[in-house]
Scaffold this active site. Structure first.
Site, PDB file in Angstrom:
ATOM      1  N   TYR A 466       0.879  -1.174   0.000  1.00 28.92           N
ATOM      2  CA  TYR A 466       0.000   0.000   0.000  1.00 28.92           C
ATOM      3  C   TYR A 466       0.915   1.222   0.000  1.00 28.92           C
ATOM      4  O   TYR A 466       0.951   2.000   0.946  1.00 28.92           O
ATOM      5  CB  TYR A 466      -0.895   0.035   1.237  1.00 28.92           C
ATOM      6  CG  TYR A 466      -1.960  -1.044   1.306  1.00 28.92           C
ATOM      7  CD1 TYR A 466      -2.253  -1.844   0.203  1.00 28.92           C
ATOM      8  CD2 TYR A 466      -2.688  -1.244   2.473  1.00 28.92           C
ATOM      9  CE1 TYR A 466      -3.229  -2.824   0.280  1.00 28.92           C
ATOM     10  CE2 TYR A 466      -3.670  -2.221   2.554  1.00 28.92           C
ATOM     11  CZ  TYR A 466      -3.930  -3.000   1.457  1.00 28.92           C
ATOM     12  OH  TYR A 466      -4.911  -3.961   1.544  1.00 28.92           O
TER      13      TYR A 466
HETATM   14  C1  LIG Z   1      -7.841  -2.342  -6.085  1.00 28.02           C
HETATM   15  C2  LIG Z   1      -6.654  -2.906  -5.347  1.00 28.02           C
HETATM   16  C3  LIG Z   1      -6.818  -4.019  -4.545  1.00 28.02           C
HETATM   17  C4  LIG Z   1      -5.731  -4.544  -3.840  1.00 28.02           C
HETATM   18  N1  LIG Z   1      -5.921  -5.665  -3.049  1.00 28.02           N
HETATM   19  C5  LIG Z   1      -4.866  -6.198  -2.398  1.00 28.02           C
HETATM   20  C6  LIG Z   1      -5.003  -7.395  -1.620  1.00 28.02           C
HETATM   21  O1  LIG Z   1      -6.075  -7.985  -1.522  1.00 28.02           O
HETATM   22  N2  LIG Z   1      -3.909  -7.875  -0.976  1.00 28.02           N
HETATM   23  C7  LIG Z   1      -2.687  -7.263  -1.060  1.00 28.02           C
HETATM   24  O2  LIG Z   1      -1.729  -7.739  -0.463  1.00 28.02           O
HETATM   25  N3  LIG Z   1      -2.536  -6.147  -1.800  1.00 28.02           N
HETATM   26  C8  LIG Z   1      -3.576  -5.610  -2.474  1.00 28.02           C
HETATM   27  N4  LIG Z   1      -3.380  -4.494  -3.245  1.00 28.02           N
HETATM   28  C9  LIG Z   1      -2.025  -3.918  -3.343  1.00 28.02           C
HETATM   29  C10 LIG Z   1      -1.180  -4.678  -4.367  1.00 28.02           C
HETATM   30  O3  LIG Z   1      -0.748  -5.911  -3.801  1.00 28.02           O
HETATM   31  C11 LIG Z   1       0.043  -3.846  -4.743  1.00 28.02           C
HETATM   32  O4  LIG Z   1      -0.373  -2.652  -5.346  1.00 28.02           O
HETATM   33  C12 LIG Z   1       0.975  -4.633  -5.665  1.00 28.02           C
HETATM   34  O5  LIG Z   1       2.230  -4.007  -5.685  1.00 28.02           O
HETATM   35  C13 LIG Z   1       0.409  -4.724  -7.046  1.00 28.02           C
HETATM   36  O6  LIG Z   1       1.215  -5.464  -7.911  1.00 28.02           O
HETATM   37  P1  LIG Z   1       1.071  -5.186  -9.483  1.00 28.02           P
HETATM   38  O7  LIG Z   1       2.011  -6.077 -10.192  1.00 28.02           O
HETATM   39  O8  LIG Z   1      -0.375  -5.209  -9.863  1.00 28.02           O
HETATM   40  O9  LIG Z   1       1.508  -3.649  -9.549  1.00 28.02           O
HETATM   41  P2  LIG Z   1       2.633  -2.840 -10.355  1.00 28.02           P
HETATM   42  O10 LIG Z   1       2.149  -1.432 -10.276  1.00 28.02           O
HETATM   43  O11 LIG Z   1       2.873  -3.412 -11.699  1.00 28.02           O
HETATM   44  O12 LIG Z   1       3.929  -3.027  -9.487  1.00 28.02           O
HETATM   45  C14 LIG Z   1       4.018  -2.663  -8.137  1.00 28.02           C
HETATM   46  C15 LIG Z   1       5.471  -2.376  -7.775  1.00 28.02           C
HETATM   47  O13 LIG Z   1       6.302  -3.477  -8.063  1.00 28.02           O
HETATM   48  C16 LIG Z   1       7.262  -3.177  -9.071  1.00 28.02           C
HETATM   49  N5  LIG Z   1       7.210  -4.264 -10.031  1.00 28.02           N
HETATM   50  C17 LIG Z   1       6.200  -4.585 -10.865  1.00 28.02           C
HETATM   51  N6  LIG Z   1       6.486  -5.678 -11.559  1.00 28.02           N
HETATM   52  C18 LIG Z   1       7.720  -6.066 -11.172  1.00 28.02           C
HETATM   53  C19 LIG Z   1       8.553  -7.147 -11.549  1.00 28.02           C
HETATM   54  N7  LIG Z   1       8.169  -8.034 -12.450  1.00 28.02           N
HETATM   55  N8  LIG Z   1       9.757  -7.247 -10.953  1.00 28.02           N
HETATM   56  C20 LIG Z   1      10.161  -6.353 -10.030  1.00 28.02           C
HETATM   57  N9  LIG Z   1       9.400  -5.316  -9.634  1.00 28.02           N
HETATM   58  C21 LIG Z   1       8.195  -5.177 -10.205  1.00 28.02           C
HETATM   59  C22 LIG Z   1       6.844  -1.863  -9.664  1.00 28.02           C
HETATM   60  O14 LIG Z   1       7.957  -1.098 -10.034  1.00 28.02           O
HETATM   61  C23 LIG Z   1       6.067  -1.219  -8.550  1.00 28.02           C
HETATM   62  O15 LIG Z   1       6.928  -0.523  -7.694  1.00 28.02           O
HETATM   63  C24 LIG Z   1      -4.450  -3.945  -3.952  1.00 28.02           C
HETATM   64  C25 LIG Z   1      -4.291  -2.841  -4.785  1.00 28.02           C
HETATM   65  C26 LIG Z   1      -5.368  -2.309  -5.476  1.00 28.02           C
HETATM   66  C27 LIG Z   1      -5.168  -1.099  -6.337  1.00 28.02           C
END
Ligand SMILES: Cc1cc2nc3c(=O)[nH]c(=O)nc-3n(C[C@H](O)[C@H](O)[C@H](O)COP(=O)(O)OP(=O)(O)OC[C@H]3O[C@@H](n4cnc5c(N)ncnc54)[C@H](O)[C@@H]3O)c2cc1C
Ligand SMILES: *[C@@H]1O[C@H](CO)[C@@H](O)[C@H](O)[C@H]1NC(C)=O
Ligand SMILES: *[C@@H]1O[C@H](CO)[C@@H](O)[C@H](O)[C@H]1NC(C)=O
Ligand SMILES: *[C@@H]1O[C@H](CO)[C@@H](O)[C@H](O)[C@H]1NC(C)=O
Ligand SMILES: *[C@@H]1O[C@H](CO)[C@@H](O)[C@H](O)[C@H]1NC(C)=O
Ligand SMILES: *[C@@H]1O[C@H](CO)[C@@H](O)[C@H](O)[C@H]1NC(C)=O
Ligand SMILES: *[C@@H]1O[C@H](CO)[C@@H](O)[C@H](O)[C@H]1NC(C)=O
Length: 522
Positions: A466
């Site tokens: 978060y």
């Molecule tokens: C609507 C909503 C619901 C959510 N529900 C939950 C939940 O139920 N449980 C929970 O724990 N969290 C929850 N989250 C938070 C979520 O886990 C984080 O936002 C998580 O980082 C999302 O991963 P992403 O790959 O979708 O995001 P991205 O925006 O793609 O990445 C997040 C971060 O990781 C880095 N990153 C991305 N891909 C890689 C990679 N392949 N290698 C290295 N670094 C990388 C990015 O630079 C960025 O800093 C929620 C978020 C939202 C918006």
């Protein structure tokens, strides 16, 4: 010599090539050996904004004024990512990595600290390889949790993955930040269940658990994305689930004893049967009979088992909620996960394969962890603060306990083990207007301030998934002390080890963003 320099200068002064054009050009040339059609996008491409927005979940970072990348590159396989890292390093290009795009501060697709950057978008790498024989699954970073759950359940209705509640989250970013879901009280976090990973380091080398070693493998299981390398895929443990799960929603307003019931929930939520996860949504609302404002508390539960059993558990452990059999809905585990994620009950499971979010809005969120039961007077002050605000955030309280408290704090970087519950504050709005945003931000800040005396302190804990830039950011002159204040909020004493591992494995700080793990000399 002198004349060729002169010609070069003349050329530079005559051609209207901007810095952006140079990056687009040199990066393109460097990648040309491996480039496939439709994988390299510049702002001149008609598709550029569509591709950029495709997984930019927070509308707050989709505005015209949001800094945009010079290039979006969408690799199709590991070799392409390796090439992108090697080229960017050689050419001095600042990279961002995006898996599912849910970063709360948009760190995966925009940048405050460097106005020239390139996004490596892994949305075309979403393979899922299920192995029911050894109860494990390899999932590529760009796959969404919904696809992952679907593919696992396709093989077995009694196997699943312990990970997040929203099905559009990307496996890449989610797992590396910890990753909790409604089964965390039974099985822990997604990162607790990670068995192996493939990661590309700043030299462009591919490493797995054996070749990266246990330190780096520790750091990526909860240390947050974008600090140690590009995660290509995760190997996760499959956990047993029953074929029937039960969900319920029960709402209580202030007039219906919400204060007393929430007071009790704080004590029982973390100690109830580990198959049961009862979280609470708290929001100002209007009573049905009058226009008077009240606060509504909605208890949303996910139970690994049948309705009769959950009735028994609730009647014994939490009778104050007054759960009735007709509140309980039995369904398949996959269906229950979809409903908790916001799908209508009529949506077929195959909808998960689209990887689309169930809602979009502008949002700002913050987190807190609570270690001692908040007294009724504290809750009453909270209602007052929420009702007085012009734009109050809503809250989500998630119970901990169970497996979460049995895992030692240093086990992985995620340190929030001995807490009763987590509070998430969420402000959402639908207009791209500064004034409206400011009112919502003001509402969330006031409530966060009010809660100070009831939540964890020294440090006041926060959850890296978060992401919250209010806690602090890396910047060029930021001292280690400044950085460690928010580092400790996310990671407590594990921050030190994260910095030490970062310094060892990425000494040039190639992988960085506003809240990446800093190197020691910072
Ligand atoms: C609507 C909503 C619901 C959510 N529900 C939950 C939940 O139920 N449980 C929970 O724990 N969290 C929850 N989250 C938070 C979520 O886990 C984080 O936002 C998580 O980082 C999302 O991963 P992403 O790959 O979708 O995001 P991205 O925006 O793609 O990445 C997040 C971060 O990781 C880095 N990153 C991305 N891909 C890689 C990679 N392949 N290698 C290295 N670094 C990388 C990015 O630079 C960025 O800093 C929620 C978020 C939202 C918006
Ligand atoms: C990735 O694709 C390229 C072609 O674009 C190919 O040369 C390379 O071998 C592939 N790598 C892997 C690991 O499949
Ligand atoms: C993109 O378009 C602008 C004008 O709209 C032009 O000046 C620039 O050279 C173009 N860049 C590339 C890489 O084609
Ligand atoms: C942006 O990133 C590049 C590549 O890492 C670096 O050379 C440059 O100094 C950075 N610019 C700023 C303002 O930080
Ligand atoms: C509220 O709780 C009291 C006892 O504490 C009980 O008498 C009353 O019926 C409850 N009200 C509602 C609406 O449940
Ligand atoms: C509504 O609010 C008014 C003023 O605070 C109060 O007098 C009244 O009793 C309230 N009505 C209900 C049904 O709570
Ligand atoms: C140093 O940090 C402060 C606070 O973040 C910032 O306002 C200032 O611009 C920074 N100065 C430099 C030279 O980066």
């Amino acid at each position: 010599m002198a004349s060729s320099t002169f010609v070069l200068m003349l050329l530079l002064s005559l051609t209207p090539f901007s810095f952006s054009d140079q990056i687009q050009e040199t990066f393109h040339v460097c990648l040309s050996n491996i480039l496939n059609p439709n994988t390299f996008f510049t702002p001149n491409d008609t598709d550029f904004i569509n591709i950029l927005d495709s997984t930019a979940i927070n509308l707050r970072f989709r505005t015209r004024s949001t800094p945009k990348p010079e290039v979006i590159f969408t690799p199709l396989n590991e070799t392409h990512i390796q090439a992108a890292v090697i080229c960017a390093k050689k050419l001095g290009i600042h990279l961002r990595f995006r898996s599912g795009g849910h970063d709360y501060e948009g760190a995966s697709y925009t940048s405050i600290m460097n106005d020239s950057f390139v996004v490596i978008d892994l949305s075309k790498m979403r393979g899922v390889d299920v192995n029911t024989m050894d109860s494990s699954v390899w999932v590529e970073a760009g796959a969404t949790l919904g696809e992952l759950y679907y593919r696992v359940q396709e093989k077995s209705k009694t196997l699943a993955v312990a990970a997040g509640m929203y099905t559009s989250l990307g496996a890449g970013g989610h797992v590396t930040g910890g990753g909790y879901g409604s089964m965390m009280r039974k099985y822990g976090l997604a990162a607790d269940n990670a068995l192996d990973a493939r990661i590309i380091n700043s030299n462009g080398e591919i490493l797995d658990r054996a070749s990266m070693g246990e330190d780096l493998f520790w750091a990526i299981r909860g240390g947050g994305g974008g600090s140690y390398g590009v995660i290509v895929s995760w190997k996760l443990r499959l956990v047993p689930v029953p074929s029937i799960a039960t969900i319920f929603n029960v709402e209580k307003t202030l007039q219906q004893n919400a204060t007393k019931i929430l007071h009790k929930w704080q004590q029982v939520g973390p100690t109830l049967d580990e198959n049961l996860f009862v979280r609470v949504f708290i929001r100002p609302s209007k009573t049905s009979s009058t226009t008077n404002k009240t606060v509504s508390t909605t208890y949303q539960a996910h139970f690994l088992g049948e309705a009769n059993k959950v009735m028994e558990i609730m009647n014994t452990g939490f009778p104050e909620l007054g759960l009735k059999k007709q509140d309980c809905l039995e369904m398949s585990w996959l269906k229950s996960v979809m409903i908790l994620s916001g799908y209508p009950s009529t949506a077929p499971p195959s909808d998960l394969l689209t990887g689309k979010p169930t809602f979009l809005n502008y949002f700002k969120a913050k987190a807190d962890f609570v270690k001692e039961v908040i007294p009724e007077t504290g809750l009453e002050g909270m209602w007052k603060t929420m009702l007085e605000a012009e734009n109050s955030p809503f809250l989500i309280w998630n119970p901990y306990g169970g497996m979460m408290s049995r895992i030692p704090e240093p086990s992985i970087p995620f340190p929030h083990r001995n807490v009763l519950f987590k509070i998430q504050y969420v402000a959402t709005w639908m207009d791209d207007e500064k004034e409206i945003m400011n009112k919502h931000v003001d509402g969330i800040n006031k409530l966060y301030k009010y809660m100070t005396r009831y939540v964890s302190m020294s440090p006041r804990q926060a959850y890296v998934n978060y992401r919250d830039f209010d806690l602090g950011m890396n910047n060029k002159n930021g001292s280690y002390e400044e950085v460690s204040s928010w580092g400790r909020m996310y990671f407590k004493d594990n921050f030190k080890r994260l910095v030490e591992i970062k310094t060892r494995f990425d000494p040039d700080n190639f992988f960085r963003h506003e809240q990446s793990i800093p190197i020691l000399s910072a």
